[in-house]
Design a protein around this motif. Structure first.
Motif, short mmCIF file in Angstrom:
data_model
loop_
_atom_site.label_atom_id
_atom_site.label_comp_id
_atom_site.label_asym_id
_atom_site.label_seq_id
_atom_site.Cartn_x
_atom_site.Cartn_y
_atom_site.Cartn_z
N UNK A 97 0.85 -1.18 0.00
CA UNK A 97 0.00 0.00 0.00
C UNK A 97 0.88 1.23 0.00
N UNK A 98 0.29 2.37 -0.31
CA UNK A 98 1.06 3.61 -0.34
C UNK A 98 1.55 3.96 1.06
N UNK A 99 2.74 4.54 1.17
CA UNK A 99 3.29 4.89 2.48
C UNK A 99 2.65 6.14 3.06
N UNK A 100 1.38 6.02 3.38
CA UNK A 100 0.63 7.12 3.96
C UNK A 100 -0.04 6.64 5.24
N UNK A 101 -0.12 7.51 6.22
CA UNK A 101 -0.75 7.15 7.48
C UNK A 101 -2.21 6.79 7.26
N UNK A 102 -2.88 7.50 6.36
CA UNK A 102 -4.29 7.21 6.09
C UNK A 102 -4.47 5.82 5.50
N UNK A 103 -3.52 5.39 4.65
CA UNK A 103 -3.60 4.05 4.08
C UNK A 103 -3.40 2.98 5.15
N UNK A 104 -2.46 3.23 6.03
CA UNK A 104 -2.21 2.28 7.13
C UNK A 104 -3.45 2.16 8.01
N UNK A 105 -4.04 3.29 8.36
CA UNK A 105 -5.24 3.27 9.20
C UNK A 105 -6.37 2.50 8.53
N UNK A 106 -6.52 2.68 7.22
CA UNK A 106 -7.59 1.99 6.50
C UNK A 106 -7.35 0.48 6.47
N UNK A 107 -6.10 0.08 6.27
CA UNK A 107 -5.76 -1.34 6.23
C UNK A 107 -6.01 -2.00 7.58
N UNK A 108 -5.59 -1.34 8.64
CA UNK A 108 -5.78 -1.90 9.98
C UNK A 108 -7.26 -1.94 10.34
N UNK A 109 -8.01 -0.95 9.92
CA UNK A 109 -9.44 -0.93 10.19
C UNK A 109 -10.16 -2.09 9.49
N UNK A 110 -9.58 -2.55 8.37
CA UNK A 110 -10.16 -3.68 7.64
C UNK A 110 -9.79 -5.02 8.28
N UNK A 111 -8.96 -4.97 9.34
CA UNK A 111 -8.59 -6.19 10.04
C UNK A 111 -7.32 -6.83 9.55
N UNK A 112 -6.60 -6.15 8.66
CA UNK A 112 -5.37 -6.73 8.13
C UNK A 112 -4.23 -6.52 9.12
N UNK A 113 -3.32 -7.49 9.20
CA UNK A 113 -2.24 -7.40 10.19
C UNK A 113 -1.11 -6.52 9.67
N UNK A 114 -0.54 -5.74 10.57
CA UNK A 114 0.51 -4.77 10.20
C UNK A 114 1.72 -5.44 9.58
N UNK A 115 2.10 -6.62 10.09
CA UNK A 115 3.33 -7.26 9.62
C UNK A 115 3.26 -7.74 8.18
N UNK A 116 2.06 -7.85 7.64
CA UNK A 116 1.90 -8.28 6.25
C UNK A 116 1.63 -7.12 5.30
N UNK A 117 1.85 -5.90 5.78
CA UNK A 117 1.72 -4.72 4.93
C UNK A 117 3.09 -4.25 4.48
N UNK A 118 3.20 -3.94 3.20
CA UNK A 118 4.42 -3.36 2.64
C UNK A 118 4.08 -1.94 2.24
N UNK A 119 4.61 -0.97 2.96
CA UNK A 119 4.28 0.42 2.70
C UNK A 119 5.37 1.04 1.83
N UNK A 120 5.17 0.92 0.51
CA UNK A 120 6.14 1.42 -0.46
C UNK A 120 5.43 1.96 -1.68
N UNK A 121 6.12 2.81 -2.42
CA UNK A 121 5.63 3.25 -3.72
C UNK A 121 5.84 2.14 -4.74
N UNK A 122 5.04 2.11 -5.82
CA UNK A 122 5.21 1.10 -6.86
C UNK A 122 6.56 1.23 -7.56
N UNK A 123 6.98 0.13 -8.19
CA UNK A 123 8.19 0.15 -9.00
C UNK A 123 9.31 -0.72 -8.49
N UNK A 124 9.08 -1.44 -7.39
CA UNK A 124 10.13 -2.26 -6.80
C UNK A 124 9.70 -3.72 -6.74
#
Length: 245
Positions: A149-176
């Motif tokens: 997901x995009x490295x934004x606090x709002x994106x992190x909050x939305x992911x966690x609110x959906x019940x997804x675990x933090x350790x399985x989130x990759x907060x990076x811009x596309x291209x890698x």
């Protein structure tokens, strides 16, 4: 007045073209973003209902809409279509579809989930965006899945609110993508048919290089009546509407 829906690479291209031409416009995005300095334009942010969009267009004497937002913004597509104004769709470039045993296209998320339910992968990398986490919960609750997901606090909050675990989130811009596949031992990729702006060709290439399947959600159809334009003919179309209407 021209109303431009952006928030994309294409939106910025439209803004630059209008600035060069000296045409009055308003640039609109759903979420507040930083934009280049404007001489001839104004900026607004926030989602619009059909009624709110119609009122905005009436109040600001908008004659034509340039729709340059993301191809998967289906709610916005319909809202714009229902507004009752001429719509120029500034479309991004899409690569020809790749024919390969490891490349799978699906008409919907449900179709992709049905396939993955029968053919799960050991570790799926989802590149479909934070807003699809809830939609894909039937899969990731049962099978190991990482979301970039995009490295934004709002994106992190939305992911966690959906019940997804933090350790399985990759907060990076596309291209890698190549590094992610190697680092995390990815065995399959889920992405959207988001065109060259969304680096679709890169994602397909890296999946094939790694010898893993890639599952692609086809871009949704646009409402009838949208007029496709590009950077070469946009101003000609706009001048026609601004002069004749």
């Amino acid at each position: 007045m021209i109303l431009v829906f952006g928030g994309t690479t294409e939106g910025r291209k439209v803004m630059a073209l209008l600035e060069q031409a000296g045409l009055p416009y308003c640039y609109s995005t759903k979420s507040a973003v930083e934009i280049p300095p404007q001489t001839y334009g104004a900026y607004r942010s926030g989602a619009l209902t059909t009624t709110a969009l119609q009122e905005f267009c009436a109040d600001n004497k908008v004659r034509v809409i340039v729709h340059a937002s993301h191809p998967f913004a289906t709610v916005l597509h319909q809202t714009i279509a229902d507004a009752g104004l001429p719509v120029l769709r500034f479309e991004r470039a899409y690569p020809a579809r790749t024919v390969h045993p490891l490349v799978h296209y699906f008409d919907s998320y449900d179709a992709a989930l049905d396939y993955l339910a029968v053919h799960p992968v050991e570790k799926l990398l989802a590149l479909t965006g934070v807003q699809t986490i809830s939609q894909l919960s039937n899969y990731w609750l049962k099978h190991k899945t990482l979301f970039r997901i995009l490295p934004r606090e709002s994106s992190l909050e939305q992911a966690l609110a959906a019940g997804f675990v933090r350790e399985d989130l990759i907060m990076e811009m596309p291209g890698n993508e190549a590094a992610l596949i190697s680092l995390h031992g990815i065995t399959g990729i889920l992405t959207k048919e988001s065109g060259e702006s969304g680096l679709l060709s890169v994602k397909i290439h890296e999946a094939l290089q790694a010898g893993i399947p890639i599952f692609i959600i086809s871009r949704p159809a646009l409402p009838e009546g949208f007029i496709p334009v590009n950077e070469h003919d946009l101003l000609d179309h706009l001048n026609g509407y601004l002069v004749c209407h």
